[in-house]
Design a protein around this motif. Structure first.
Motif, PDB file in Angstrom:
ATOM      1  N   GLN A 109     -40.113  62.353  20.441  1.00 24.01           N
ATOM      2  CA  GLN A 109     -41.320  62.285  19.543  1.00 24.01           C
ATOM      3  C   GLN A 109     -41.207  61.002  18.294  1.00 24.01           C
ATOM      4  O   GLN A 109     -42.086  60.654  18.195  1.00 24.01           O
ATOM      5  CB  GLN A 109     -41.750  63.564  19.122  1.00 24.01           C
ATOM      6  CG  GLN A 109     -40.948  64.057  17.960  1.00 24.01           C
ATOM      7  CD  GLN A 109     -41.193  63.688  16.616  1.00 24.01           C
ATOM      8  OE1 GLN A 109     -42.535  63.288  16.207  1.00 24.01           O
ATOM      9  NE2 GLN A 109     -40.335  63.585  15.440  1.00 24.01           N
ATOM     10  N   PHE A 110     -39.954  61.091  18.030  1.00 18.86           N
ATOM     11  CA  PHE A 110     -39.628  59.996  16.992  1.00 18.86           C
ATOM     12  C   PHE A 110     -39.909  58.734  17.698  1.00 18.86           C
ATOM     13  O   PHE A 110     -40.588  57.828  16.977  1.00 18.86           O
ATOM     14  CB  PHE A 110     -38.373  60.114  16.463  1.00 18.86           C
ATOM     15  CG  PHE A 110     -38.031  59.071  15.168  1.00 18.86           C
ATOM     16  CD1 PHE A 110     -38.270  59.545  14.092  1.00 18.86           C
ATOM     17  CD2 PHE A 110     -37.672  57.846  15.587  1.00 18.86           C
ATOM     18  CE1 PHE A 110     -37.914  58.818  12.933  1.00 18.86           C
ATOM     19  CE2 PHE A 110     -37.314  57.399  14.519  1.00 18.86           C
ATOM     20  CZ  PHE A 110     -37.333  57.505  13.060  1.00 18.86           C
ATOM     21  N   ALA A 111     -39.371  58.508  18.832  1.00 23.42           N
ATOM     22  CA  ALA A 111     -39.614  57.099  19.440  1.00 23.42           C
ATOM     23  C   ALA A 111     -41.200  56.809  19.874  1.00 23.42           C
ATOM     24  O   ALA A 111     -41.445  55.648  19.618  1.00 23.42           O
ATOM     25  CB  ALA A 111     -38.716  57.262  20.821  1.00 23.42           C
ATOM     26  N   VAL A 112     -41.687  57.959  19.841  1.00 27.39           N
ATOM     27  CA  VAL A 112     -43.196  57.706  20.444  1.00 27.39           C
ATOM     28  C   VAL A 112     -43.867  57.211  19.179  1.00 27.39           C
ATOM     29  O   VAL A 112     -44.915  56.335  19.038  1.00 27.39           O
ATOM     30  CB  VAL A 112     -43.754  59.031  20.968  1.00 27.39           C
ATOM     31  CG1 VAL A 112     -45.311  58.735  20.746  1.00 27.39           C
ATOM     32  CG2 VAL A 112     -43.292  59.270  22.430  1.00 27.39           C
ATOM     33  N   GLN A 113     -43.560  58.118  17.889  1.00 29.35           N
ATOM     34  CA  GLN A 113     -44.184  57.864  16.682  1.00 29.35           C
ATOM     35  C   GLN A 113     -43.844  56.147  16.017  1.00 29.35           C
ATOM     36  O   GLN A 113     -44.920  55.565  15.576  1.00 29.35           O
ATOM     37  CB  GLN A 113     -43.830  58.763  15.572  1.00 29.35           C
ATOM     38  CG  GLN A 113     -44.204  59.933  15.918  1.00 29.35           C
ATOM     39  CD  GLN A 113     -45.575  60.216  15.756  1.00 29.35           C
ATOM     40  OE1 GLN A 113     -46.342  59.570  15.205  1.00 29.35           O
ATOM     41  NE2 GLN A 113     -46.193  61.142  16.711  1.00 29.35           N
ATOM     42  N   LEU A 114     -42.650  55.752  16.424  1.00 29.42           N
ATOM     43  CA  LEU A 114     -42.368  54.364  15.970  1.00 29.42           C
ATOM     44  C   LEU A 114     -42.695  53.319  16.904  1.00 29.42           C
ATOM     45  O   LEU A 114     -43.487  52.424  16.680  1.00 29.42           O
ATOM     46  CB  LEU A 114     -40.727  54.307  16.363  1.00 29.42           C
ATOM     47  CG  LEU A 114     -40.291  53.039  15.935  1.00 29.42           C
ATOM     48  CD1 LEU A 114     -40.251  52.469  14.331  1.00 29.42           C
ATOM     49  CD2 LEU A 114     -38.745  52.922  16.343  1.00 29.42           C
ATOM     50  N   PHE A 115     -43.082  53.669  18.231  1.00 25.28           N
ATOM     51  CA  PHE A 115     -43.959  53.055  19.529  1.00 25.28           C
ATOM     52  C   PHE A 115     -45.163  52.553  18.979  1.00 25.28           C
ATOM     53  O   PHE A 115     -45.670  51.783  18.826  1.00 25.28           O
ATOM     54  CB  PHE A 115     -43.725  53.515  20.535  1.00 25.28           C
ATOM     55  CG  PHE A 115     -44.663  52.719  21.559  1.00 25.28           C
ATOM     56  CD1 PHE A 115     -44.213  51.457  21.973  1.00 25.28           C
ATOM     57  CD2 PHE A 115     -45.347  53.179  22.403  1.00 25.28           C
ATOM     58  CE1 PHE A 115     -44.721  50.524  23.085  1.00 25.28           C
ATOM     59  CE2 PHE A 115     -46.212  52.515  23.440  1.00 25.28           C
ATOM     60  CZ  PHE A 115     -45.737  51.213  23.462  1.00 25.28           C
ATOM     61  N   ASP A 116     -45.734  53.908  18.435  1.00 29.13           N
ATOM     62  CA  ASP A 116     -47.206  53.611  17.900  1.00 29.13           C
ATOM     63  C   ASP A 116     -47.249  52.808  16.524  1.00 29.13           C
ATOM     64  O   ASP A 116     -48.179  52.134  16.389  1.00 29.13           O
ATOM     65  CB  ASP A 116     -47.849  55.060  17.485  1.00 29.13           C
ATOM     66  CG  ASP A 116     -49.079  54.989  16.895  1.00 29.13           C
ATOM     67  OD1 ASP A 116     -50.164  54.860  17.803  1.00 29.13           O
ATOM     68  OD2 ASP A 116     -49.341  55.289  15.547  1.00 29.13           O
ATOM     69  N   ALA A 117     -46.393  52.900  15.625  1.00 27.77           N
ATOM     70  CA  ALA A 117     -46.212  52.016  14.411  1.00 27.77           C
ATOM     71  C   ALA A 117     -46.068  50.500  14.804  1.00 27.77           C
ATOM     72  O   ALA A 117     -46.783  49.657  14.172  1.00 27.77           O
ATOM     73  CB  ALA A 117     -44.990  52.442  13.557  1.00 27.77           C
TER      74      ALA A 117
END
Length: 333
Positions: A269-277
Motif C-alpha cells: 500500500q505504501f508503494a501504491v500511495q507513492l505511485f499515485d503521488a
C-alpha cells in the motif's frame, strides 16, 4: 572616414576665423570649449556629420533586426515545447485516471480494516520525500514544493528529519540550507513514463531508511491551469503492526503469520500511495509546462509586435532624414 575628418577640421578652422581666433593665441585655452561647440553646430548645420548619424541609425536598426530574429526563434521553440507538453499530458493523465480506482480500492480496504491510518503524525524520526521534476520551465510546481518543505522544517524543531529527493529540482532548492539532511537523491524518475515497477525501486530505497512516519510532498493535479501542493503523511510500520491481531481471524494458504502478511500489505500500500503521488506530480508538471510555454509564446508574440513597430519607426526616420539631405543638397545647388 578620413575625408570626413578633413571636412570637420576645415569647419573647425572656419569657426576659429569667425570668432577671431588666430593659430594659437593665449586666449585659445579660454575660448576652446566655445569654439569647438560652435564648430560642431556649424558642421551639423552643413550636414558634415550626417554620415555619422546615419551609421548610428543603421547600427540601431541592425540591433533591432537581430532582436526580432531572436524573439521569433524563441517563440518557435516555446510553441514547439507547448505542443510536446500537451501530448505528454494526455498520456500521463490517462495513466493517472486508470490507476485511481485501484488506489481508492486499497485505501478503502485499509480504512475499513484498521481505521484511518493516514495523516497521523508521530513524534520521532520523520522522512520527507520531495517529489519534484528533473527539468525546469514548468512554472512554480517545483518551487512550491520546496517552499512547503522549508516551512515544515523551519516550524518543527522538535523532531528529527531526513530528506529523500525524488527529482533533481528539489535538490537545487534545498541543498543550500538542508544539505546535511539529504539521505538519498534519485534522478531521472520522470524521464520515462512512470510505472509501478519504477515506483517499487524508489519504495525500496525508502524502506532502507529508519523512520516513524513518512511525509510525501507532491503536486496534486486539479486541472490544466491549477496544481495544488499536497502533503501526505503515512505512518510507519510499527503503528500498523499494533493491529496485527486483526488478521488472526483470516485463513491463509501459506505458512506466513499475520505479522508478515501485514508487513507485506503495508509495503504494497505504501508503494501504491507513492505511485499515485508520482503520477499526480508528473501530470502537474506537464500541465504547468504547457501553461508556461503558452504564456511565453504569447509574450514573445507581443514583444515581436512591439519590436516591429519600433523598427518601422526607426526605418522611416532614416528614410526621412535621407530625403531631407537630398532636398537640402538640391536647394543648395
Amino acid at each position: 572616414m578620413a575625408a570626413m575628418q578633413r571636412s570637420f577640421m576645415n569647419f573647425v578652422s572656419k569657426s576659429r576665423n569667425i570668432v577671431g581666433v588666430n593659430s594659437r593665441p593665449p586666449s585659445w585655452n579660454m575660448n576652446r570649449n566655445r569654439t569647438v561647440d560652435q564648430a560642431l553646430l556649424l558642421a551639423t548645420e552643413n550636414n558634415v556629420c550626417s554620415g555619422v548619424d546615419f551609421q548610428v541609425r543603421f547600427a540601431s536598426l541592425k540591433a533591432v533586426r537581430s532582436r526580432m530574429r531572436s524573439v521569433a526563434s524563441i517563440s518557435k521553440i516555446t510553441k514547439a515545447m507547448k505542443m510536446v507538453a500537451a501530448a505528454k499530458l494526455r498520456g500521463v493523465q490517462a495513466r493517472q485516471e486508470s490507476s485511481k480506482p485501484f488506489t481508492a480500492g486499497l485505501k478503502s480496504f485499509l480504512k475499513s480494516t484498521f481505521g484511518e491510518i493516514e495523516g497521523k503524525e508521530t513524534s520521532g524520526n520523520h522522512l520527507v520525500v520531495a517529489v519534484t521534476s528533473d527539468r525546469g520551465l514548468c512554472g512554480g510546481v517545483n518551487s512550491n514544493v520546496v517552499r512547503e518543505i522549508r516551512k515544515l522544517l523551519h516550524e518543527d524543531k522538535q523532531n528529527q528529519y531526513a530528506i529523500l529527493l525524488c527529482g533533481d529540482k528539489g535538490r537545487d532548492g534545498l541543498q543550500r540550507l538542508y544539505r546535511n539532511l539529504f539521505v538519498v537523491t534519485i534522478k531521472d524518475v520522470f524521464r520515462a513514463p512512470v510505472n509501478f515497477t519504477q515506483t517499487c525501486v524508489v519504495a525500496e530505497e525508502i524502506f532502507k531508511q529508519k523512520f516513524d512516519s513518512v511525509t510525501i510532498f507532491y503536486n496534486h493535479f486539479k486541472n490544466a491551469i491549477s496544481q495544488i501542493v499536497t502533503r501526505k503523511v503515512i505512518p510507519g510500520l510499527d503503528i500498523i503492526l499494533k493491529h496485527a491481531e486483526t488478521f488472526d481471524s483470516y485463513e491463509f494458504e501459506s505458512d506466513m503469520d499475520s505479522a508478515q502478511t501485514l508487513t507485506d500489505l503495508y509495503e504494497f500500500q505504501f508503494a501504491v500511495q507513492l505511485f499515485d503521488a508520482l503520477l499526480e506530480n508528473a501530470t502537474s508538471e506537464q500541465a504547468a509546462r504547457m501553461s508556461a510555454m503558452d504564456n511565453a509564446t504569447r509574450n514573445a508574440s507581443e514583444m515581436y509586435q512591439k519590436l516591429t513597430l519600433t523598427y518601422n519607426r526607426q526605418r522611416q526616420s532614416v528614410i526621412t532624414g535621407e530625403l531631407i539631405e537630398i532636398i537640402s543638397g538640391a536647394e543648395a545647388l
